[in-house]
Each structure stands twice: as structure tokens, then as C-alpha cells.
Design a protein around this motif. Structure first.
Motif, mmCIF file in Angstrom:
data_model
loop_
_atom_site.group_PDB
_atom_site.id
_atom_site.type_symbol
_atom_site.label_atom_id
_atom_site.label_comp_id
_atom_site.label_asym_id
_atom_site.label_seq_id
_atom_site.Cartn_x
_atom_site.Cartn_y
_atom_site.Cartn_z
ATOM 1 N N ALA A 210 0.871 -1.191 0.000
ATOM 2 C CA ALA A 210 0.000 0.000 0.000
ATOM 3 C C ALA A 210 0.898 1.228 0.000
ATOM 4 C CB ALA A 210 -0.916 -0.027 1.226
ATOM 5 N N THR A 211 1.914 1.175 -0.864
ATOM 6 C CA THR A 211 2.951 2.212 -0.825
ATOM 7 C C THR A 211 2.536 3.509 -1.531
ATOM 8 O OG1 THR A 211 3.959 1.108 -2.710
ATOM 9 C CG2 THR A 211 4.909 0.649 -0.556
ATOM 10 N N GLY A 212 1.422 3.477 -2.256
ATOM 11 C CA GLY A 212 0.730 4.697 -2.638
ATOM 12 C C GLY A 212 1.337 5.593 -3.680
ATOM 13 N N ASN A 213 1.066 6.873 -3.478
ATOM 14 C CA ASN A 213 1.351 7.892 -4.486
ATOM 15 C C ASN A 213 2.789 8.387 -4.408
ATOM 16 O OD1 ASN A 213 -1.369 7.910 -5.295
ATOM 17 N ND2 ASN A 213 -1.890 9.267 -3.607
ATOM 18 N N SER A 214 3.393 8.547 -5.564
ATOM 19 C CA SER A 214 4.756 9.057 -5.611
ATOM 20 C C SER A 214 4.758 10.349 -6.427
ATOM 21 C CB SER A 214 5.641 8.006 -6.292
ATOM 22 O OG SER A 214 6.949 8.459 -6.373
ATOM 23 N N SER B 175 10.912 6.409 -4.476
ATOM 24 C CA SER B 175 11.296 5.291 -3.621
ATOM 25 C C SER B 175 11.668 4.103 -4.501
ATOM 26 C CB SER B 175 10.127 4.897 -2.726
ATOM 27 O OG SER B 175 10.290 3.553 -2.310
ATOM 28 N N PRO B 176 12.854 3.493 -4.251
ATOM 29 C CA PRO B 176 13.256 2.368 -5.106
ATOM 30 C C PRO B 176 12.539 1.069 -4.742
ATOM 31 C CG PRO B 176 14.952 2.823 -3.466
ATOM 32 C CD PRO B 176 13.866 3.851 -3.253
ATOM 33 N N PHE B 177 11.756 1.065 -3.631
ATOM 34 C CA PHE B 177 11.254 -0.217 -3.126
ATOM 35 C C PHE B 177 10.348 -0.980 -4.099
ATOM 36 C CE2 PHE B 177 7.890 -2.529 -0.793
ATOM 37 C CZ PHE B 177 8.656 -3.641 -0.473
ATOM 38 N N PRO B 178 9.288 -0.371 -4.654
ATOM 39 C CA PRO B 178 8.440 -1.188 -5.524
ATOM 40 C C PRO B 178 9.197 -1.722 -6.739
ATOM 41 C CG PRO B 178 7.321 0.862 -4.944
ATOM 42 C CD PRO B 178 8.737 0.991 -4.493
ATOM 43 N N ALA B 179 10.137 -0.929 -7.258
ATOM 44 C CA ALA B 179 10.885 -1.384 -8.438
ATOM 45 C C ALA B 179 11.804 -2.555 -8.106
ATOM 46 C CB ALA B 179 11.691 -0.220 -9.025
ATOM 47 N N GLN B 180 12.252 -2.618 -6.839
ATOM 48 C CA GLN B 180 13.116 -3.750 -6.434
ATOM 49 C C GLN B 180 12.414 -5.091 -6.609
ATOM 50 O OE1 GLN B 180 14.384 -3.480 -2.386
ATOM 51 N NE2 GLN B 180 15.422 -1.529 -2.789
ATOM 52 N N LEU B 181 11.096 -5.066 -6.452
ATOM 53 C CA LEU B 181 10.338 -6.316 -6.572
ATOM 54 C C LEU B 181 10.439 -6.878 -7.985
ATOM 55 C CD1 LEU B 181 7.162 -5.271 -4.563
ATOM 56 C CD2 LEU B 181 9.078 -6.663 -3.767
ATOM 57 N N LEU B 182 10.709 -5.993 -8.947
ATOM 58 C CA LEU B 182 10.918 -6.457 -10.326
ATOM 59 C C LEU B 182 12.234 -7.226 -10.407
ATOM 60 C CD1 LEU B 182 10.047 -3.117 -12.178
ATOM 61 C CD2 LEU B 182 8.573 -5.130 -11.998
ATOM 62 N N ASP B 183 13.263 -6.675 -9.738
ATOM 63 C CA ASP B 183 14.599 -7.313 -9.797
ATOM 64 C C ASP B 183 14.585 -8.683 -9.128
ATOM 65 O OD1 ASP B 183 15.322 -4.927 -10.882
ATOM 66 O OD2 ASP B 183 16.094 -4.087 -8.999
ATOM 67 N N THR B 184 13.790 -8.818 -8.055
ATOM 68 C CA THR B 184 13.807 -10.086 -7.317
ATOM 69 C C THR B 184 12.811 -11.087 -7.888
ATOM 70 O OG1 THR B 184 12.275 -9.067 -5.764
ATOM 71 C CG2 THR B 184 14.603 -9.088 -5.131
ATOM 72 N N GLY B 185 12.090 -10.710 -8.938
ATOM 73 C CA GLY B 185 11.182 -11.652 -9.591
ATOM 74 C C GLY B 185 9.825 -11.777 -8.898
ATOM 75 N N HIS B 186 9.578 -10.945 -7.870
ATOM 76 C CA HIS B 186 8.283 -11.020 -7.191
ATOM 77 C C HIS B 186 7.206 -10.225 -7.923
ATOM 78 C CE1 HIS B 186 10.289 -13.076 -4.092
ATOM 79 N NE2 HIS B 186 10.918 -12.041 -3.585
ATOM 80 N N ALA B 187 7.615 -9.457 -8.934
ATOM 81 C CA ALA B 187 6.635 -8.629 -9.637
ATOM 82 C C ALA B 187 7.064 -8.444 -11.078
ATOM 83 C CB ALA B 187 6.533 -7.267 -8.941
ATOM 84 N N ARG B 188 6.127 -8.046 -11.898
ATOM 85 C CA ARG B 188 6.436 -7.611 -13.262
ATOM 86 C C ARG B 188 5.701 -6.291 -13.498
ATOM 87 N NH1 ARG B 188 3.476 -11.307 -17.621
ATOM 88 N NH2 ARG B 188 5.486 -12.326 -17.597
#
Ligand code: FAD
Length: 458
Positions: free
Chosen positions: A155-159, A382-395
């Protein structure tokens, strides 16, 4: 591990708090829930952190309930507040509350839900920077701190988007004010010449504050399209005669033509054009999902700005302030793309290019960044949501917007598989749902996720 939870919610803005309220309300057994929010107060985020009375909700009080099963809940809460009476209920229902009241309302409902629940809620001031799957679910990291959870809700919201111009990075902060730095905007010298970049809803917030401070300096508004927000109609009616169903089978152009025809037909029956938009409002997600991929792209390329000003309207009183400033000749509207900014002896020089290729230069004391929200995770601050792409948890989400989810908010992993124990709420779902930022959507998403995660499963 002391920090072991059943449900972890990352982000305590409006969406995270709505999800926490629903998990607490729906829990039938003693689940452990945690809400991670590093900010000083819950339920605020960028939207509701303002303490300024002139910043209003852009949805009437009667439609801002946090709870889908209690549609008058926000109205009831406002009526019960000191200074409001039950007799004023009708006027309150159709009026636009100061946004600062909304965060207070959500916090009050969270406290109530917490007291009445079978579940417990911990609130931890952590900024989550790491998420890893393990045998028991998920390990969440914030610096050296670690917590475990069986299920995780993003729920990291608006950037807020950075000022899109060469040189913006080097401009000293005193010259460049963020539209959501409400105190920073209020501190602008009333005689200063100002340029607001972006002409959407956050520009309207900035203008209201400047007008409220008796601003005397010239105000430039600059955006690529120079389209200004449109007002709600005074009576909020939906045109029930407008047929929504046939739109789903039409390509984009035909839909827009049908919409314009609908508006003309509404006008012939004495209804404002807003009544047609009100009729469409509950169908926003279904209409988006029924547009083929190439048509969605066409919408984003050619129609989105026009759509936005018709769909995201402002309170009539806010629009009236904007009109007065225009009529007084104090607003200078420029249709141009900002290219660069640079500090000068007196402030900031902006270089822009108009649609027909002409150079435009403005010299002002302050530039205000009102360019809105960044929806591409890789460009977020914030780099956090994009990190999930690197770890394969998201696309990536459709068209690079947000993250890919299914209609229930389950994140798709790199291979495209939905993950039942990793979901998202709000703006991260915008590629899939399009309408996924305002409270009417957030409360439904929160309710559905809580139902899926608390339904008798310990
Ligand atoms: C100016 C403005 C006015 C609006 N007005 C209305 C309105 O009138 N009506 C309406 O229905 N909608 C309105 N909206 C839509 C609004 O965005 C949503 O209602 C809501 O604020 C979105 O909440 P959110 O929790 O998704 O995001 P946010 O409000 O951005 O909150 C996200 C939270 O997550 C936290 N966070 C982020 N990353 C991490 C991390 N890694 N770890 C821990 N915490 C983290 C942040 O600190 C923040 O508190 C408005 C939006 C804006 C911007």
C-alpha cells in the motif's frame, strides 16, 4: 522472531489504513496484523496531509465513506462533530469537506475497529526496503530490522513526480517548491512572480493557497496541454438514460463519440454534461478492461488529458476561485513543454517550447512543481516497488504503469503467476484497473482483500 505476523501492510496512507480497518473488522480469530508507516501520522500520505482549510476533497461528503457497507459513514461522522448539526445533514452530504478532516475520520475508524476486533494491530514506523520469500511466507526488512509475515499487502501509494526539466536536480530547494509541500507554498512571498508547472488538481491547491494569502505577484501556469480542471455541477445527478453497456464493445473513438452524443442529449433534457460522467463513474474499471491493449495505448497517448479534466473535477467553490483569478488577469496560461530550469540572480529562468516549436522563456522568483503523480514504478522516488521487479516477485503493469496484478490485486510474479499472499492496493494497480486511486475504489479493494485473507483461515 518477535516480529511475526499473519498480515503485513506496507504503507499507512489512506489505502493501508482502509485495509487495516477491514482486516480488523472481518477477522473472526486472533490474527496478528502489522501496519508499517514511517510518516508521523497515519492515513495522510500526500493527499490528506494538508492542514489548510481551503484544500477540499473533490468528492462530496456523502460519497466518501470508508466502508462499502455503510455508505453514509463519513457523513455520520461529520454530523457528529462539534459545530455540525443533524439539521445541516443535507448540505453536508452534498458539500466538500476539508481534506484534513478525512485523515482524522480514517484514524477514528481505525481506532474503533482495533478496539472491537478479534485481531491485534501493531503499528511500526519502519520504511520497508526489502521483501524476500521464505519457507513460512515473507521476510520484510527495514535497514537491519526484520519481520515475518504470511501475507503482505503493498500500500505504498502515491509518488510525486519530480520536476521534468533539465537542471531541476541542481536547483536549490528554496527556488523549487513542491505543490504538496503545503507549508512551503504558503511561505511564498505574496509579491513574488511564480510559475506553477502542471495544470491539474494539485495546481488548484497551490492557487487556493496563494489566493488565500492575498498573492499579488503574477502567476504563470505552464503545461503541455494547458487544460484546466473543470467543476462539479452544483447538483450531482447521474444521467440514467445514458446507455453504458454498448460502450464496452466499441473501440475508443466510437466510445468518445457516444460520450459526446450522450452529453448533448443530456443538455437537451436540461442536465449538465457532468451527469453523463457521473453515469460512467461506477463503470470506469470495466470500461478500461474491455479496451484492447492497443486502444488503451491510444487512450493514454491522445485522450487521457481530456478525460482527466472531465473525470477528476473540482468543487464549484474551488473552480470559482480559479475563474476569478483568470478574470482578474492574474493568471497567465502557457501551453508549452518545459525543457530546462536554471537559477538566476533573481530566482529561476524556465525554458519551454510551445506546440508549434517556438521558444518560451519565463523569469520568475519561484517555480512550483505541480506535475502530479508518477505511475511508472521505475521512475518513482522510492526504489522499493521497483526492487520487486529485480527479485522476480513482480512484473511491470500494463503500459509500464504500476505493477501487474490480477483483478483481485494479486501481484503477478516474473513468470506471470498470481501470488495469493502478495497483493497490492491503490495506485500500483492502475495498469490493470485504471480507476484505482480514489477512495470509492480503495474501499472496495480493501474490503475484498480482507475478505480473502481473513475468511476463517488462521
Ligand atoms: C492532492 C490529492 C487530493 C485527493 N483528493 C481525493 C478526494 O477528494 N477523494 C478521493 O476519493 N480521492 C482523492 N485523492 C486520491 C488519493 O490518492 C487517495 O484517496 C489516497 O490518498 C491514496 O492513498 P494511498 O495510501 O494509496 O497512498 P498515499 O497517500 O501515498 O500513502 C502511502 C503511504 O505509504 C507509505 N510508504 C511508502 N513506501 C513505504 C515503504 N517502503 N514502507 C513503509 N511505508 C511506505 C508512505 O509513507 C505513505 O504514508 C486525492 C489525491 C491527491 C494526491
Amino acid at each position: 522472531m518477535p516480529h511475526r505476523f499473519d498480515i503485513a501492510i506496507i504503507g499507512g496512507g489512506a489505502a493501508g489504513v482502509l485495509a487495516a480497518i477491514q482486516c480488523l473488522r472481518q477477522a473472526t480469530m486472533p490474527l496478528r496484523i502489522v501496519l508499517f508507516e514511517p510518516g508521523p501520522r497515519l492515513a495522510e500520505g500526500v493527499a490528506y496531509a494538508t492542514d489548510r482549510a481551503e484544500h477540499l476533497l473533490n468528492v462530496p461528503t456523502g460519497r466518501m465513506s470508508a466502508l462499502p457497507d455503510l455508505p453514509d459513514d463519513f457523513l455520520d461522522w461529520r454530523c457528529a462533530r462539534p459545530g455540525h448539526t443533524e439539521a445541516a445533514r443535507g448540505a453536508l452530504a452534498h458539500g466538500y469537506a476539508p481534506r484534513r478532516e478525512y485523515a482524522a475520520y480514517l484514524r477514528a475508524r481505525l481506532a474503533q475497529a482495533r478496539q472491537a476486533s478479534h485481531a491485534s494491530l501493531d503499528i511500526l514506523p519502519w520504511r520497508i526496503d526489502d521483501l524476500a520469500r521464505d519457507a513460512d511466507g515473507w521476510t520484510l526488512g527495514a535497514g537491519a530490522a526484520r519481520a515475518q509475515a504470511r501475507r503482505v499487502l503493498l500500500a505504498t501509494g502515491n509518488s510525486p513526480r519530480p520536476l521534468p526539466a533539465r537542471g531541476a536536480h541542481d536547483l536549490e530547494p528554496a527556488l523549487q517548491v513542491e505543490a504538496w509541500d503545503y507549508a512551503g507554498v504558503a511561505a511564498i512571498d505574496p509579491d513574488a512572480e511564480v510559475c506553477i508547472v502542471g495544470t491539474g488538481l494539485s495546481m488548484a491547491d497551490v492557487l487556493l493557497t496563494l489566493a488565500g494569502q492575498g498573492h499579488r505577484g503574477a502567476i504563470h501556469l505552464l503545461s503541455r496541454h494547458a487544460l484546466l480542471p473543470l467543476p462539479h455541477a452544483t447538483a450531482q445527478v447521474a444521467d440514467e438514460d445514458f446507455q453504458v453497456q454498448p460502450l464496452h464493445a466499441m473501440p475508443l473513438r466510437a466510445r468518445l463519440r457516444a460520450l459526446r452524443r450522450g452529453m448533448r442529449a443530456a443538455a437537451a433534457r436540461g442536465l449538465p454534461w457532468q451527469a453523463t460522467m457521473e453515469r460512467l463513474r461506477p463503470h470506469g474499471q470495466a470500461l478500461w478492461r474491455s479496451l484492447p491493449d492497443a486502444e488503451q495505448r491510444r487512450f493514454l497517448r491522445h485522450a487521457v488529458r481530456h478525460w482527466d479534466i472531465h473525470r477528476h473535477r473540482i468543487a464549484p467553490s474551488v473552480h470559482a476561485v480559479l475563474q476569478t483569478l483568470r478574470e482578474d488577469g492574474r493568471l497567465h496560461l502557457h501551453r508549452a513543454r518545459l525543457e530546462s530550469v536554471a537559477a538566476t540572480a533573481g530566482g529561476v529562468r524556465l525554458a519551454a517550447r510551445t506546440g508549434d516549436g517556438r521558444a518560451l522563456e519565463l523569469a520568475v522568483a519561484r517555480v512550483v512543481n505541480a506535475t502530479g503523480l508518477e505511475l511508472r514504478v521505475q521512475a518513482m522516488r522510492s526504489p522499493f516497488p521497483a526492487q520487486l521487479l529485480d527479485t522476480g516477485h513482480a512484473r511491470l503493469g500494463a503500459h509500464g504503469l504500476g505493477l501487474a496484478t490480477d483483478a483481485e490485486g494479486r501481484l503477478l510474479d516474473a513468470a506471470g503467476h498470481p501470488q495469493d499472499d502478495l497483493r497490492a492496493i491503490g495506485s500500483l494497480r492502475i495498469g490493470e484497473a485504471w480507476e484505482s486511486i480514489a477512495v470509492p475504489e480503495l474501499r472496495v479493494q480493501a474490503e475484498a482483500i480482507a475478505r480473502a485473507w481473513t475468511g476463517g483461515d488462521p
